[in-house]
Design a protein around this motif. Sequence first.
Motif, PDB file in Angstrom:
ATOM      1  N   GLY A   1      36.473  36.999  39.888  1.00  0.00           N
ATOM      2  CA  GLY A   1      35.977  38.260  39.347  1.00  0.00           C
ATOM      3  C   GLY A   1      36.173  38.330  37.846  1.00  0.00           C
ATOM      4  N   GLY A   2      36.550  39.498  37.367  1.00  0.00           N
ATOM      5  CA  GLY A   2      36.809  39.679  35.941  1.00  0.00           C
ATOM      6  C   GLY A   2      35.573  39.564  35.072  1.00  0.00           C
ATOM      7  N   ALA A   3      34.402  39.876  35.626  1.00  0.00           N
ATOM      8  CA  ALA A   3      33.166  39.816  34.837  1.00  0.00           C
ATOM      9  C   ALA A   3      33.056  41.046  33.941  1.00  0.00           C
ATOM     10  N   ASN A   4      32.359  40.891  32.855  1.00  0.00           N
ATOM     11  CA  ASN A   4      32.034  42.020  31.983  1.00  0.00           C
ATOM     12  C   ASN A   4      30.563  42.341  32.232  1.00  0.00           C
ATOM     13  N   VAL A   5      30.328  43.058  33.325  1.00  0.00           N
ATOM     14  CA  VAL A   5      28.970  43.289  33.799  1.00  0.00           C
ATOM     15  C   VAL A   5      28.198  44.305  32.965  1.00  0.00           C
TER      16      VAL A   5
ATOM     17  N   ARG B   1      27.554  45.337  29.270  1.00  0.00           N
ATOM     18  CA  ARG B   1      27.752  44.910  27.884  1.00  0.00           C
ATOM     19  C   ARG B   1      28.118  46.063  26.945  1.00  0.00           C
ATOM     20  N   ASN B   2      27.859  47.296  27.371  1.00  0.00           N
ATOM     21  CA  ASN B   2      28.107  48.459  26.520  1.00  0.00           C
ATOM     22  C   ASN B   2      29.501  49.060  26.704  1.00  0.00           C
ATOM     23  N   MET B   3      30.273  48.476  27.590  1.00  0.00           N
ATOM     24  CA  MET B   3      31.596  49.037  27.865  1.00  0.00           C
ATOM     25  C   MET B   3      32.691  48.110  27.380  1.00  0.00           C
ATOM     26  N   MET B   4      33.892  48.638  27.365  1.00  0.00           N
ATOM     27  CA  MET B   4      35.080  47.849  27.052  1.00  0.00           C
ATOM     28  C   MET B   4      35.135  46.621  27.959  1.00  0.00           C
ATOM     29  N   ARG B   5      35.734  45.555  27.519  1.00  0.00           N
ATOM     30  CA  ARG B   5      35.789  44.298  28.271  1.00  0.00           C
ATOM     31  C   ARG B   5      36.895  44.355  29.344  1.00  0.00           C
ATOM     32  N   ILE B   6      36.694  45.230  30.303  1.00  0.00           N
ATOM     33  CA  ILE B   6      37.675  45.449  31.371  1.00  0.00           C
ATOM     34  C   ILE B   6      37.902  44.175  32.171  1.00  0.00           C
ATOM     35  N   GLY B   7      36.837  43.447  32.476  1.00  0.00           N
ATOM     36  CA  GLY B   7      36.963  42.217  33.244  1.00  0.00           C
ATOM     37  C   GLY B   7      37.865  41.201  32.575  1.00  0.00           C
ATOM     38  N   THR B   8      37.726  41.062  31.262  1.00  0.00           N
ATOM     39  CA  THR B   8      38.557  40.118  30.506  1.00  0.00           C
ATOM     40  C   THR B   8      40.023  40.518  30.586  1.00  0.00           C
ATOM     41  N   VAL B   9      40.303  41.794  30.432  1.00  0.00           N
ATOM     42  CA  VAL B   9      41.677  42.295  30.505  1.00  0.00           C
ATOM     43  C   VAL B   9      42.254  42.034  31.898  1.00  0.00           C
ATOM     44  N   ASN B  10      41.463  42.285  32.945  1.00  0.00           N
ATOM     45  CA  ASN B  10      41.920  42.047  34.316  1.00  0.00           C
ATOM     46  C   ASN B  10      42.234  40.571  34.549  1.00  0.00           C
TER      47      ASN B  10
ATOM     48  N   ALA C   1      45.525  27.374  41.615  1.00  0.00           N
ATOM     49  CA  ALA C   1      44.781  26.216  42.109  1.00  0.00           C
ATOM     50  C   ALA C   1      43.324  26.243  41.661  1.00  0.00           C
ATOM     51  N   ARG C   2      42.758  27.449  41.546  1.00  0.00           N
ATOM     52  CA  ARG C   2      41.352  27.576  41.166  1.00  0.00           C
ATOM     53  C   ARG C   2      41.103  28.967  40.625  1.00  0.00           C
ATOM     54  N   GLU C   3      40.159  29.030  39.681  1.00  0.00           N
ATOM     55  CA  GLU C   3      39.726  30.332  39.189  1.00  0.00           C
ATOM     56  C   GLU C   3      38.241  30.296  38.891  1.00  0.00           C
ATOM     57  N   ASP C   4      37.618  31.434  39.046  1.00  0.00           N
ATOM     58  CA  ASP C   4      36.236  31.652  38.638  1.00  0.00           C
ATOM     59  C   ASP C   4      36.214  33.077  38.098  1.00  0.00           C
ATOM     60  N   LEU C   5      36.488  33.186  36.811  1.00  0.00           N
ATOM     61  CA  LEU C   5      36.673  34.475  36.152  1.00  0.00           C
ATOM     62  C   LEU C   5      35.727  34.597  34.966  1.00  0.00           C
ATOM     63  N   GLY C   6      35.428  35.838  34.612  1.00  0.00           N
ATOM     64  CA  GLY C   6      34.647  36.092  33.408  1.00  0.00           C
ATOM     65  C   GLY C   6      33.155  36.074  33.652  1.00  0.00           C
ATOM     66  N   GLY C   7      32.426  35.891  32.562  1.00  0.00           N
ATOM     67  CA  GLY C   7      30.971  35.915  32.637  1.00  0.00           C
ATOM     68  C   GLY C   7      30.449  37.329  32.756  1.00  0.00           C
ATOM     69  N   THR C   8      29.223  37.443  33.240  1.00  0.00           N
ATOM     70  CA  THR C   8      28.589  38.760  33.353  1.00  0.00           C
ATOM     71  C   THR C   8      28.062  39.042  34.754  1.00  0.00           C
ATOM     72  N   GLN C   9      28.245  38.101  35.676  1.00  0.00           N
ATOM     73  CA  GLN C   9      27.699  38.293  37.017  1.00  0.00           C
ATOM     74  C   GLN C   9      28.761  38.705  38.029  1.00  0.00           C
ATOM     75  N   ALA C  10      28.329  39.545  38.946  1.00  0.00           N
ATOM     76  CA  ALA C  10      29.194  39.936  40.059  1.00  0.00           C
ATOM     77  C   ALA C  10      29.352  38.744  41.007  1.00  0.00           C
ATOM     78  N   ARG C  11      30.389  38.785  41.825  1.00  0.00           N
ATOM     79  CA  ARG C  11      30.692  37.700  42.759  1.00  0.00           C
ATOM     80  C   ARG C  11      31.010  38.256  44.140  1.00  0.00           C
ATOM     81  N   ARG C  12      30.704  37.457  45.136  1.00  0.00           N
ATOM     82  CA  ARG C  12      31.132  37.748  46.510  1.00  0.00           C
ATOM     83  C   ARG C  12      32.093  36.637  46.908  1.00  0.00           C
TER      84      ARG C  12
END
Length: 185
Positions: free
Chosen positions: A104-108, A110-119, A135-146
């Motif tokens: 997770g941690g996406a910044n979906v 663009r007009n808001m604070m970078r909450i995803g990055t902070v998380n 062991a693994r991470e998939d964080l950041g970007g702009t897309q939601a994840r399932r």
Amino acid sequence: MFHKAILPPGGDLARVTVMQGQALASADPGLEYSTVLGSCVATCLFDPQARVGGMNHFLLAQPPAGYEGASVDEHYGVYLMELLVNEMIGKGARKSHLKAHLYGGANVNRNMMRIGTVNAEFARKFLVNEGITLAREDLGGTQARRVDFRPASGQVRLRTVEDRLAPPVQPTTRPARALGDVELF
């Protein structure tokens, strides 16, 4: 994609959605946790020796500076990370054996604070401070994840949600000037 399935007799999985503010743990091979994330972060923990796993889903890393709430707010990572570790230990896991995956941690928006990055930064720092292996991470970007996680085997399936399928972000509009009277008393 899952590599090898470890399913109960009959092969059916019980799917449990992990909502914001939850931390769940289990050793049931017939269980799969699932969640959808934007700026939120989910931590998947797994103890390969005890074959116990768990997932949490937090909205914000921690309360704002100066926050003095009367009770614990379960939407904060500072609470949910501790809760997940404790749930795991309560099910027979050992903290020294835990392996973590962060998603997770996406910044979906663009007009808001970078909450995803902070998380994302909070979750990584928590693991380092607690001595838990990432062991693994998939964080950041702009897309939601399932994320789908099988706690008894530690298997994870991750899919991104296409922008066209994500709900559009609508900025709020305010009138240029106040309409009406306000009486203060």
